[in-house]
Design a protein around this motif. Structure first.
Motif, PDB file in Angstrom:
ATOM      1  N   UNK A  59      18.102  -4.192   1.567  1.00 63.96           N
ATOM      2  CA  UNK A  59      16.938  -4.146   2.462  1.00 63.96           C
ATOM      3  C   UNK A  59      16.523  -2.725   2.819  1.00 63.96           C
ATOM      4  N   UNK A  60      16.819  -1.798   1.931  1.00 58.48           N
ATOM      5  CA  UNK A  60      16.476  -0.415   2.245  1.00 58.48           C
ATOM      6  C   UNK A  60      15.037  -0.065   1.871  1.00 58.48           C
ATOM      7  N   UNK A  61      14.449  -0.837   0.952  1.00 54.27           N
ATOM      8  CA  UNK A  61      13.071  -0.534   0.599  1.00 54.27           C
ATOM      9  C   UNK A  61      12.337  -1.791   0.163  1.00 54.27           C
ATOM     10  N   UNK A  62      11.036  -1.738   0.347  1.00 60.17           N
ATOM     11  CA  UNK A  62      10.149  -2.835  -0.030  1.00 60.17           C
ATOM     12  C   UNK A  62       9.975  -2.827  -1.541  1.00 60.17           C
ATOM     13  N   UNK A  74      11.635   8.762  -9.172  1.00 60.87           N
ATOM     14  CA  UNK A  74      13.003   8.736  -9.704  1.00 60.87           C
ATOM     15  C   UNK A  74      14.067   8.674  -8.621  1.00 60.87           C
ATOM     16  N   UNK A  75      13.801   9.319  -7.507  1.00 65.66           N
ATOM     17  CA  UNK A  75      14.771   9.305  -6.410  1.00 65.66           C
ATOM     18  C   UNK A  75      14.689   8.028  -5.582  1.00 65.66           C
ATOM     19  N   UNK A  76      13.646   7.257  -5.801  1.00 65.44           N
ATOM     20  CA  UNK A  76      13.466   6.024  -5.046  1.00 65.44           C
ATOM     21  C   UNK A  76      12.976   6.240  -3.639  1.00 65.44           C
ATOM     22  N   UNK A  77      12.419   7.416  -3.368  1.00 61.92           N
ATOM     23  CA  UNK A  77      12.006   7.726  -2.004  1.00 61.92           C
ATOM     24  C   UNK A  77      10.511   7.557  -1.754  1.00 61.92           C
ATOM     25  N   UNK A  78       9.690   7.660  -2.776  1.00 61.51           N
ATOM     26  CA  UNK A  78       8.232   7.571  -2.625  1.00 61.51           C
ATOM     27  C   UNK A  78       7.675   6.463  -3.500  1.00 61.51           C
ATOM     28  N   UNK A  79       6.772   5.682  -2.922  1.00 63.40           N
ATOM     29  CA  UNK A  79       6.078   4.661  -3.693  1.00 63.40           C
ATOM     30  C   UNK A  79       5.082   5.368  -4.605  1.00 63.40           C
ATOM     31  N   UNK A  80       5.174   5.111  -5.889  1.00 58.41           N
ATOM     32  CA  UNK A  80       4.287   5.737  -6.875  1.00 58.41           C
ATOM     33  C   UNK A  80       3.212   4.778  -7.361  1.00 58.41           C
ATOM     34  N   UNK A  81       3.443   3.464  -7.209  1.00 56.19           N
ATOM     35  CA  UNK A  81       2.448   2.500  -7.667  1.00 56.19           C
ATOM     36  C   UNK A  81       2.617   1.191  -6.905  1.00 56.19           C
ATOM     37  N   UNK A  82       1.486   0.542  -6.685  1.00 60.02           N
ATOM     38  CA  UNK A  82       1.439  -0.797  -6.102  1.00 60.02           C
ATOM     39  C   UNK A  82       0.635  -1.628  -7.094  1.00 60.02           C
ATOM     40  N   UNK A  83       1.341  -2.486  -7.821  1.00 64.14           N
ATOM     41  CA  UNK A  83       0.668  -3.210  -8.897  1.00 64.14           C
ATOM     42  C   UNK A  83       0.057  -2.199  -9.849  1.00 64.14           C
ATOM     43  N   UNK A  84      -1.238  -2.329 -10.173  1.00 58.43           N
ATOM     44  CA  UNK A  84      -1.876  -1.396 -11.108  1.00 58.43           C
ATOM     45  C   UNK A  84      -2.327  -0.089 -10.463  1.00 58.43           C
ATOM     46  N   UNK A  85      -2.216   0.021  -9.154  1.00 55.94           N
ATOM     47  CA  UNK A  85      -2.719   1.168  -8.405  1.00 55.94           C
ATOM     48  C   UNK A  85      -1.677   2.291  -8.376  1.00 55.94           C
ATOM     49  N   UNK A  86      -2.030   3.466  -8.900  1.00 56.06           N
ATOM     50  CA  UNK A  86      -1.133   4.617  -8.899  1.00 56.06           C
ATOM     51  C   UNK A  86      -1.411   5.499  -7.684  1.00 56.06           C
ATOM     52  N   UNK A 113      -5.541  -3.494   1.210  1.00 52.84           N
ATOM     53  CA  UNK A 113      -4.627  -3.916   2.274  1.00 52.84           C
ATOM     54  C   UNK A 113      -3.189  -3.551   1.924  1.00 52.84           C
ATOM     55  N   UNK A 114      -2.762  -3.847   0.701  1.00 54.87           N
ATOM     56  CA  UNK A 114      -1.390  -3.519   0.286  1.00 54.87           C
ATOM     57  C   UNK A 114      -1.150  -2.016   0.346  1.00 54.87           C
ATOM     58  N   UNK A 115      -2.107  -1.223  -0.129  1.00 55.34           N
ATOM     59  CA  UNK A 115      -1.980   0.238  -0.094  1.00 55.34           C
ATOM     60  C   UNK A 115      -1.828   0.728   1.339  1.00 55.34           C
ATOM     61  N   UNK A 116      -2.695   0.297   2.220  1.00 56.26           N
ATOM     62  CA  UNK A 116      -2.620   0.731   3.610  1.00 56.26           C
ATOM     63  C   UNK A 116      -1.264   0.369   4.219  1.00 56.26           C
ATOM     64  N   UNK A 117      -0.840  -0.882   4.052  1.00 48.02           N
ATOM     65  CA  UNK A 117       0.406  -1.326   4.670  1.00 48.02           C
ATOM     66  C   UNK A 117       1.617  -0.581   4.128  1.00 48.02           C
ATOM     67  N   UNK A 118       1.673  -0.413   2.820  1.00 53.30           N
ATOM     68  CA  UNK A 118       2.818   0.282   2.231  1.00 53.30           C
ATOM     69  C   UNK A 118       2.891   1.724   2.735  1.00 53.30           C
ATOM     70  N   UNK A 119       1.771   2.420   2.735  1.00 54.56           N
ATOM     71  CA  UNK A 119       1.773   3.809   3.211  1.00 54.56           C
ATOM     72  C   UNK A 119       2.035   3.880   4.717  1.00 54.56           C
ATOM     73  N   UNK A 124       5.929   5.128   9.062  1.00 57.52           N
ATOM     74  CA  UNK A 124       6.684   4.670  10.236  1.00 57.52           C
ATOM     75  C   UNK A 124       8.195   4.829   9.998  1.00 57.52           C
ATOM     76  N   UNK A 125       8.649   4.503   8.802  1.00 54.20           N
ATOM     77  CA  UNK A 125      10.068   4.629   8.465  1.00 54.20           C
ATOM     78  C   UNK A 125      10.505   6.082   8.525  1.00 54.20           C
ATOM     79  N   UNK A 126       9.676   6.987   8.003  1.00 60.68           N
ATOM     80  CA  UNK A 126      10.010   8.413   8.030  1.00 60.68           C
ATOM     81  C   UNK A 126      10.032   8.953   9.456  1.00 60.68           C
TER      82      UNK A 126
END
Length: 133
Positions: A59-62, A74-86, A113-119, A124-126
């Motif tokens: 449960x450390x990341x979505x 690569x480090x698993x710290x930043x979301x680079x893509x949501x579905x087809x959106x880079x 909506x997904x982009x806004x929520x993920x970012x 908030x986590x940071x």
């Protein structure tokens, strides 16, 4: 367009959607008519409207929000893509600066909506991690 509260710290609207928070103002509870639920103890998002949210084993990341899989650097710290959106970040890798959707179409509401929520949740986590230091 995103508008913020008077102090400029909390988003209040996303386009035509109003953002509503819980009574303490600590968790985003809805975007327009789309309600969100969170896990009781870990405060992780569990659902966004009809979408479920999936998290990694510990449960450390979505990992997924509805039909959209998240991909990380690569480090698993930043979301680079949501579905087809880079998502592209600044040189330090701390702030998103641009998104790209393959093809010529406009960004669909579900990806917006997904982009806004993920970012938003990432920020908030940071912030919570910085307070613990």
């Amino acid at each position: 367009m995103i508008t913020y509260d008077r102090l400029g710290s909390r988003p209040r609207t996303l386009g035509s959607w109003t953002l509503n928070y819980d009574q303490l103002g600590s968790r985003l509870r809805s975007v327009g008519a789309i309600d969100m639920t969170y896990s009781r103890w870990a405060n992780l998002p569990r659902s966004v409207g009809q979408w479920s949210c999936e998290h990694s084993l510990f449960a450390s990341r979505l990992e997924r929000i509805g039909p959209h899989e998240l991909r990380y650097d690569r480090l698993g710290s930043r979301v680079r893509a949501i579905g087809p959106l880079e998502i592209f970040y600044d040189r330090l890798g701390s702030r998103p600066v641009r998104v790209r959707l393959p093809g010529d179409g406009a960004l669909p509401d579900d990806l917006l909506l997904a982009l806004f929520l993920v970012l938003y949740w990432e920020e908030e986590r940071e912030a919570a991690a910085a307070q613990r230091r």
